[in-house]
Design a protein around this motif. Structure first.
Motif, PDB file in Angstrom:
ATOM      1  N   LEU A  91       4.400   5.918  -5.076  1.00 60.67           N
ATOM      2  CA  LEU A  91       4.497   6.076  -6.527  1.00 60.67           C
ATOM      3  C   LEU A  91       3.516   7.134  -7.024  1.00 60.67           C
ATOM      4  O   LEU A  91       3.872   8.004  -7.835  1.00 60.67           O
ATOM      5  N   GLY A  92       2.291   7.070  -6.528  1.00 65.23           N
ATOM      6  CA  GLY A  92       1.296   8.063  -6.921  1.00 65.23           C
ATOM      7  C   GLY A  92       1.712   9.468  -6.517  1.00 65.23           C
ATOM      8  O   GLY A  92       1.570  10.418  -7.297  1.00 65.23           O
ATOM      9  N   PHE A 139      13.558   7.560  -4.595  1.00 63.37           N
ATOM     10  CA  PHE A 139      13.646   6.100  -4.539  1.00 63.37           C
ATOM     11  C   PHE A 139      14.306   5.629  -3.251  1.00 63.37           C
ATOM     12  O   PHE A 139      13.801   4.732  -2.564  1.00 63.37           O
ATOM     13  N   VAL A 140      15.453   6.236  -2.918  1.00 65.67           N
ATOM     14  CA  VAL A 140      16.172   5.834  -1.703  1.00 65.67           C
ATOM     15  C   VAL A 140      15.322   6.110  -0.465  1.00 65.67           C
ATOM     16  O   VAL A 140      15.268   5.296   0.467  1.00 65.67           O
ATOM     17  N   TYR A 141      14.657   7.246  -0.449  1.00 58.68           N
ATOM     18  CA  TYR A 141      13.802   7.627   0.687  1.00 58.68           C
ATOM     19  C   TYR A 141      12.711   6.586   0.909  1.00 58.68           C
ATOM     20  O   TYR A 141      12.517   6.090   2.036  1.00 58.68           O
ATOM     21  N   VAL A 161       0.836  -1.200   0.000  1.00 55.43           N
ATOM     22  CA  VAL A 161       0.000   0.000   0.000  1.00 55.43           C
ATOM     23  C   VAL A 161       0.870   1.247   0.000  1.00 55.43           C
ATOM     24  O   VAL A 161       0.620   2.208  -0.745  1.00 55.43           O
ATOM     25  N   TYR A 162       1.911   1.228   0.828  1.00 53.52           N
ATOM     26  CA  TYR A 162       2.814   2.381   0.885  1.00 53.52           C
ATOM     27  C   TYR A 162       3.501   2.592  -0.457  1.00 53.52           C
ATOM     28  O   TYR A 162       3.627   3.732  -0.937  1.00 53.52           O
ATOM     29  N   ALA A 163       3.953   1.505  -1.088  1.00 49.08           N
ATOM     30  CA  ALA A 163       4.656   1.619  -2.362  1.00 49.08           C
ATOM     31  C   ALA A 163       3.759   2.246  -3.423  1.00 49.08           C
ATOM     32  O   ALA A 163       4.202   3.123  -4.188  1.00 49.08           O
ATOM     33  N   LEU A 164       2.505   1.829  -3.467  1.00 46.24           N
ATOM     34  CA  LEU A 164       1.578   2.409  -4.440  1.00 46.24           C
ATOM     35  C   LEU A 164       1.311   3.876  -4.141  1.00 46.24           C
ATOM     36  O   LEU A 164       1.263   4.718  -5.049  1.00 46.24           O
ATOM     37  N   LEU A 174       5.797  15.166 -10.034  1.00 46.06           N
ATOM     38  CA  LEU A 174       6.836  15.150 -11.056  1.00 46.06           C
ATOM     39  C   LEU A 174       6.764  16.358 -11.990  1.00 46.06           C
ATOM     40  O   LEU A 174       7.804  16.951 -12.311  1.00 46.06           O
ATOM     41  N   PRO A 175       5.574  16.754 -12.466  1.00 47.43           N
ATOM     42  CA  PRO A 175       5.518  17.926 -13.356  1.00 47.43           C
ATOM     43  C   PRO A 175       6.090  19.195 -12.725  1.00 47.43           C
ATOM     44  O   PRO A 175       6.635  20.054 -13.433  1.00 47.43           O
ATOM     45  N   ILE A 176       5.972  19.311 -11.406  1.00 48.10           N
ATOM     46  CA  ILE A 176       6.533  20.486 -10.723  1.00 48.10           C
ATOM     47  C   ILE A 176       8.040  20.541 -10.924  1.00 48.10           C
ATOM     48  O   ILE A 176       8.611  21.584 -11.250  1.00 48.10           O
TER      49      ILE A 176
END
Length: 375
Positions: A18-19, A57-59, A12-15, A25-27
């Protein structure tokens, strides 16, 4: 946070992570269009974006404690993979016996570009024994993690062979079997003794190397040889290469978020370094990290091994690395510092995907030039 390391919470955390990263990301895409918006004004758009992505990713990987499987089977490394037993019990003394739950074990390692054996011609070789980084909790010495790093050492650092041991990683929650200190140091010593005793490689043909946490282990191994090498008849390697060494895992304050000018130009973050420190400390607790075999700044030591150390001018560990270098030099050591300007942590490891390939190659070339002059 501990719940995040178990399914279904981890998934759940991974999803969710990612979201979250996709939404913002656009920022960053817009922010990094000009040099004024980038973490460092001399970085390219690609460098700024990939450092940001790697930071995320590392975080998140640290929050879910994304471990690395360590099978003792060959895998795709095939004949370049080998396993070996630890040395005799009496070779592990003092701090390497400080935790009765941690004993030397059989481990494996990967050879680049091809394996050496006891019967190999060793008349014209130079072997780099490289201890990989990963905060003592991630990564290994196999192709996917250590292949590009080893490739640069082979091409530019005067090595004919690189051997990357697969040392035990520390884990959470801590337990009698979670491989805390001194597991990684035991395995580093086992690897060195495997080369000189089992394969009969002359120490004058061996260069000790390590990046990040692996460099911390390399410093600990040099200290062990200085303290016990003569007693145990273990000769020194010819030289040592240290890449962005994590010299003080005992500092778990993570004050670098606020008082380190390089925090915003690096990918290291509190979840990652705290995960490594807590796991490496193990059941004895964080106080065990406040000793010279972990906190390399605590008590400088004298070694006859010439040392080359590099650090990135834009990495969090830059200031600790410079302090360690100055103390090591003041202690009478033959130590050389190379600062690669404007790069984040462990550039030989991350240089290619982050767009710092030129800088990574330059660091490797500088190390090779230094070795040619020293050996």
């Amino acid at each position: 946070m501990a719940l995040l390391t178990y399914h279904p919470f981890k998934g759940v955390y991974a999803l969710a992570a990612l979201g979250f990263e996709l939404v913002r990301l656009p920022i960053f895409l817009v922010k990094y269009l000009t040099s004024y918006g980038r973490q460092h004004p001399e970085w390219s758009f690609r460098q700024a974006l990939t450092v940001r992505i790697f930071f995320s990713f590392v975080y998140h990987a640290a929050n879910v404690q994304m471990g690395t499987p360590l099978p003792l089977t060959a895998g795709k490394e095939k004949e370049r993979w080998t396993t070996f037993k630890p040395a005799k019990d009496e070779m592990y003394k003092g701090p390497l016996r400080s935790n009765p739950d941690v004993k030397p074990v059989e481990i494996g390692g990967t050879w680049y570009p091809a394996p050496l054996t006891q019967g190999s011609d060793k008349s014209n070789i130079r072997v780099i024994l490289h201890i990989h980084g990963g905060a003592y909790v991630m990564a290994d010495g196999r192709d996917a993690n250590s292949g590009p790093f080893s490739g640069r050492l082979l091409k530019h650092a005067t090595a004919t062979h690189v051997f990357c041991p697969q040392y035990r990683l520390s884990t959470l929650p801590v337990s009698k079997t979670s491989n805390p200190f001194p597991a990684a140091i035991q395995d580093s010593l086992s690897s060195y003794l495997y080369l000189i005793n089992d394969l009969k490689i002359s120490p004058k043909h061996i260069i000790l190397s390590g990046d990040s946490a692996g460099a911390n282990a390399a410093i600990a191994l040099l200290r062990y040889l200085a303290d016990y090498g003569a007693e145990l008849n273990i000769p020194n390697p010819a030289a040592a290469l240290l890449w962005s060494p994590w010299v003080d895992p005992s500092d778990t304050s993570c004050s670098y978020v606020h008082n380190n000018a390089n925090y915003h130009t690096d990918f290291l973050s509190p979840p990652f370094t705290q995960w490594g420190s807590k796991a490496y400390a193990g059941l004895p607790g964080l106080n065990t990290l406040s000793q010279p075999y972990v906190n390399a700044k605590l008590k400088p030591f004298k070694t006859d091994v010439p040392i080359w150390v590099t650090t990135g001018g834009a990495e969090v560990l830059y200031f600790d690395d410079v302090e360690w270098y100055e103390k090591a030099k003041a202690a009478g050591n033959d130590v050389t510092l190379h600062v690669e300007p404007n790069v984040p942590h462990d550039i030989l490891l991350v240089g290619d995907p982050m767009g710092f390939a030129k800088e990574a190659t330059n660091s490797a070339k500088k190390a090779g030039e230094w070795l040619k002059n020293k050996l």
